[in-house]
Design a protein around this motif. Structure first.
Motif, PDB file in Angstrom:
ATOM      1  N   ARG A 146       0.825  -1.203   0.000  1.00  0.00           N
ATOM      2  CA  ARG A 146       0.000   0.000   0.000  1.00  0.00           C
ATOM      3  C   ARG A 146       0.861   1.255   0.000  1.00  0.00           C
ATOM      4  O   ARG A 146       1.838   1.377   0.735  1.00  0.00           O
ATOM      5  CB  ARG A 146      -0.895   0.025   1.240  1.00  0.00           C
ATOM      6  CG  ARG A 146      -1.931  -1.070   1.287  1.00  0.00           C
ATOM      7  CD  ARG A 146      -2.648  -1.057   2.635  1.00  0.00           C
ATOM      8  NE  ARG A 146      -3.401   0.170   2.808  1.00  0.00           N
ATOM      9  CZ  ARG A 146      -4.688   0.320   2.547  1.00  0.00           C
ATOM     10  NH1 ARG A 146      -5.385  -0.714   2.069  1.00  0.00           N
ATOM     11  NH2 ARG A 146      -5.310   1.470   2.748  1.00  0.00           N
ATOM     12  N   THR A 149      -3.113   6.967  -0.534  1.00  0.00           N
ATOM     13  CA  THR A 149      -4.571   6.875  -0.624  1.00  0.00           C
ATOM     14  C   THR A 149      -5.109   8.160  -1.249  1.00  0.00           C
ATOM     15  O   THR A 149      -4.657   9.255  -0.917  1.00  0.00           O
ATOM     16  CB  THR A 149      -5.198   6.669   0.763  1.00  0.00           C
ATOM     17  OG1 THR A 149      -4.704   5.445   1.334  1.00  0.00           O
ATOM     18  CG2 THR A 149      -6.721   6.576   0.672  1.00  0.00           C
ATOM     19  N   LYS A 150      -6.080   8.012  -2.145  1.00  0.00           N
ATOM     20  CA  LYS A 150      -6.628   9.188  -2.835  1.00  0.00           C
ATOM     21  C   LYS A 150      -8.119   8.979  -3.063  1.00  0.00           C
ATOM     22  O   LYS A 150      -8.589   7.828  -3.179  1.00  0.00           O
ATOM     23  CB  LYS A 150      -5.901   9.423  -4.162  1.00  0.00           C
ATOM     24  CG  LYS A 150      -5.821   8.183  -5.050  1.00  0.00           C
ATOM     25  CD  LYS A 150      -4.781   8.304  -6.129  1.00  0.00           C
ATOM     26  CE  LYS A 150      -4.622   6.990  -6.898  1.00  0.00           C
ATOM     27  NZ  LYS A 150      -3.546   7.040  -7.896  1.00  0.00           N
ATOM     28  N   GLU A 151      -8.861  10.063  -3.127  1.00  0.00           N
ATOM     29  CA  GLU A 151     -10.286  10.003  -3.436  1.00  0.00           C
ATOM     30  C   GLU A 151     -10.541  10.751  -4.743  1.00  0.00           C
ATOM     31  O   GLU A 151     -10.014  11.843  -4.960  1.00  0.00           O
ATOM     32  CB  GLU A 151     -11.124  10.597  -2.308  1.00  0.00           C
ATOM     33  CG  GLU A 151     -11.164   9.708  -1.065  1.00  0.00           C
ATOM     34  CD  GLU A 151     -12.303  10.069  -0.128  1.00  0.00           C
ATOM     35  OE1 GLU A 151     -12.994  11.070  -0.397  1.00  0.00           O
ATOM     36  OE2 GLU A 151     -12.502   9.333   0.857  1.00  0.00           O
ATOM     37  N   ASP A 194      -4.148   0.592  -9.107  1.00  0.00           N
ATOM     38  CA  ASP A 194      -4.819   1.192  -7.946  1.00  0.00           C
ATOM     39  C   ASP A 194      -5.844   0.217  -7.374  1.00  0.00           C
ATOM     40  O   ASP A 194      -6.694  -0.324  -8.106  1.00  0.00           O
ATOM     41  CB  ASP A 194      -5.532   2.485  -8.336  1.00  0.00           C
ATOM     42  CG  ASP A 194      -4.573   3.662  -8.532  1.00  0.00           C
ATOM     43  OD1 ASP A 194      -3.378   3.507  -8.197  1.00  0.00           O
ATOM     44  OD2 ASP A 194      -5.018   4.723  -9.018  1.00  0.00           O
ATOM     45  N   GLU A 197     -10.732   0.708  -2.834  1.00  0.00           N
ATOM     46  CA  GLU A 197     -11.004   0.390  -1.429  1.00  0.00           C
ATOM     47  C   GLU A 197     -12.457   0.663  -1.053  1.00  0.00           C
ATOM     48  O   GLU A 197     -13.036  -0.040  -0.201  1.00  0.00           O
ATOM     49  CB  GLU A 197     -10.067   1.204  -0.525  1.00  0.00           C
ATOM     50  CG  GLU A 197     -10.134   0.823   0.935  1.00  0.00           C
ATOM     51  CD  GLU A 197      -9.078   1.557   1.744  1.00  0.00           C
ATOM     52  OE1 GLU A 197      -8.255   0.874   2.401  1.00  0.00           O
ATOM     53  OE2 GLU A 197      -9.067   2.805   1.733  1.00  0.00           O
ATOM     54  N   ARG A 228     -12.566   5.654  -3.529  1.00  0.00           N
ATOM     55  CA  ARG A 228     -11.370   5.757  -2.689  1.00  0.00           C
ATOM     56  C   ARG A 228     -10.379   4.706  -3.166  1.00  0.00           C
ATOM     57  O   ARG A 228     -10.670   3.505  -3.152  1.00  0.00           O
ATOM     58  CB  ARG A 228     -11.695   5.557  -1.205  1.00  0.00           C
ATOM     59  CG  ARG A 228     -10.458   5.767  -0.328  1.00  0.00           C
ATOM     60  CD  ARG A 228     -10.799   5.996   1.135  1.00  0.00           C
ATOM     61  NE  ARG A 228     -11.241   4.774   1.784  1.00  0.00           N
ATOM     62  CZ  ARG A 228     -12.431   4.608   2.341  1.00  0.00           C
ATOM     63  NH1 ARG A 228     -13.340   5.595   2.297  1.00  0.00           N
ATOM     64  NH2 ARG A 228     -12.747   3.477   2.927  1.00  0.00           N
ATOM     65  N   VAL A 230      -6.246   3.184  -3.453  1.00  0.00           N
ATOM     66  CA  VAL A 230      -4.941   3.065  -2.795  1.00  0.00           C
ATOM     67  C   VAL A 230      -3.949   2.593  -3.854  1.00  0.00           C
ATOM     68  O   VAL A 230      -4.075   1.486  -4.393  1.00  0.00           O
ATOM     69  CB  VAL A 230      -4.972   2.069  -1.630  1.00  0.00           C
ATOM     70  CG1 VAL A 230      -3.585   1.980  -0.972  1.00  0.00           C
ATOM     71  CG2 VAL A 230      -6.022   2.463  -0.601  1.00  0.00           C
TER      72      VAL A 230
END
Length: 350
Positions: A146, A149-151, A194, A197, A228, A230
């Motif tokens: 991992r 993390t991004k949205e 990616d 999640e 979301r 990762v």
């Protein structure tokens, strides 16, 4: 009275003759005579109803083993690194992907939940090298863990988002392909590799790839939703790269003549590499999985080919497939297309 005296004299003469005979016998003859006398005594005792004690009967000997003796296979040891950089570790004793991730995590003292996916013989996020259900006995395993993390907010402008989903076999679905010019392709922060999640803050960890693909397909057009994501942790020479995946010739991941086949049910087995027919049929079925379900999964495609390659008609094929992959509930039109594709490859038409 006279008769009794004659009888006694006869017995005494007979006894003297027997004694003289014994004295004239050799030692061997004497033993034989003694043995005969003992046998006679036993017979007389038996006749009187007295049984001599005898040893218990022994069980019959076991039959000799049939076939060749079984010898334990040599322990298979694989080398591994973390893809963003680490010392080399050695792992062995795993039978499925979850156990493989646990072994890698133990070697590098991390949690197994940190591992997103693995590639073979390349530290790059290269979906052509993605570890599926088979590992060549000489393959080097790179674990991608991992990272950021991004949205991302997404609005569907057409029915298809333009991405293909796969999963790591341990509960993480991730993006395997992005179609050029699609809705997702225009979002430059979304990359191949990616992990998805959550969708609209609803965690999808533990969902299979086809379940995630169905959720994304059901998102209504024109209404924004949030992903979301990762991304895998990257080494310095990989930062800023956006991985592009070619449309075909993906997923040949074995080397040598034997591979370790990992199975979701049952133990891992060492088996021969696919022959030309099996390899071509598997790639065709993988294409159909993407077309119908929006997923790519070489292990699933391999299992489908194995279920269908020896069947005589589509009904037998559908029954065999249902027995091993009933959870997928494949539509009939997909099954007929797969049956046709396997037949076309078998008969050399494609």
């Amino acid at each position: 009275m006279l008769e009794q005296l004659h009888q006694q004299g006869y017995q005494r003469r007979k006894a003297r003759q027997q004694m003289q005979s014994r004295e004239a016998m050799s030692p061997q003859d004497s033993k034989a005579a003694g043995a005969e006398a003992m046998e006679g005594h036993k017979a007389q005792s038996h006749n009187r109803g007295h049984m001599e004690p005898t040893a218990p009967l022994l069980p019959p000997p076991s039959p000799p083993p049939t076939g060749l003796p079984e010898y334990p296979r040599p322990r298979l040891i694989f080398h591994t690194q973390l893809a963003h950089g680490s010392p080399t570790g050695r792992i062995h004793g795993f039978t499925n992907v979850k156990e493989l991730y646990a072994k890698i995590a133990d070697v590098f003292n991390i949690s197994h939940s940190e591992i997103l996916f693995c590639t073979l013989n390349s530290h790059k996020v290269d979906m052509q090298k993605l570890l599926g259900g088979q590992i060549g006995l000489e393959d080097f395993i790179f674990a991608h863990v991992r990272g950021e993390t991004k949205e991302v907010e997404v609005t569907k402008t057409e029915d298809a988002l333009g991405l293909t989903i796969t999963d790591n076999g341990a509960g993480y679905a991730f993006i395997k392909r992005i179609k050029e010019g699609s809705t997702i392709d225009r979002l430059k922060t979304v990359c191949v590799g990616d992990h998805i999640e959550a969708i609209n803050d609803q965690s999808i960890v533990g969902c299979r790839h086809y379940e995630v693909a169905k959720m994304l397909k059901e998102q209504p057009r024109g209404i924004p939703f949030t992903l979301r994501l990762v991304g895998p942790k990257r080494a310095f020479d990989m930062i800023g790269m956006r991985t592009k995946v070619p449309k075909s010739n993906e997923g040949k991941i074995v080397k040598g003549r034997e591979t370790l086949r990992l199975r979701s049910k049952g133990s891992a087995t060492v088996q021969e590499v696919q022959n030309e027919f099996e390899e071509r049929a598997t790639m065709k079925v993988d294409d159909l999985l993407e077309s119908y379900m929006g997923i790519r999964d070489l292990e699933l495609a391999t299992t489908i080919v194995e279920a269908g390659k020896d069947k005589k008609n589509p009904d037998d094929f559908a029954e065999a497939l249902d027995s091993v992959l009933g959870d997928f509930a494949f539509p009939d039109v997909f099954l007929f297309d797969v049956w046709g594709a396997i037949g076309d490859v078998k008969n050399g038409r494609i």
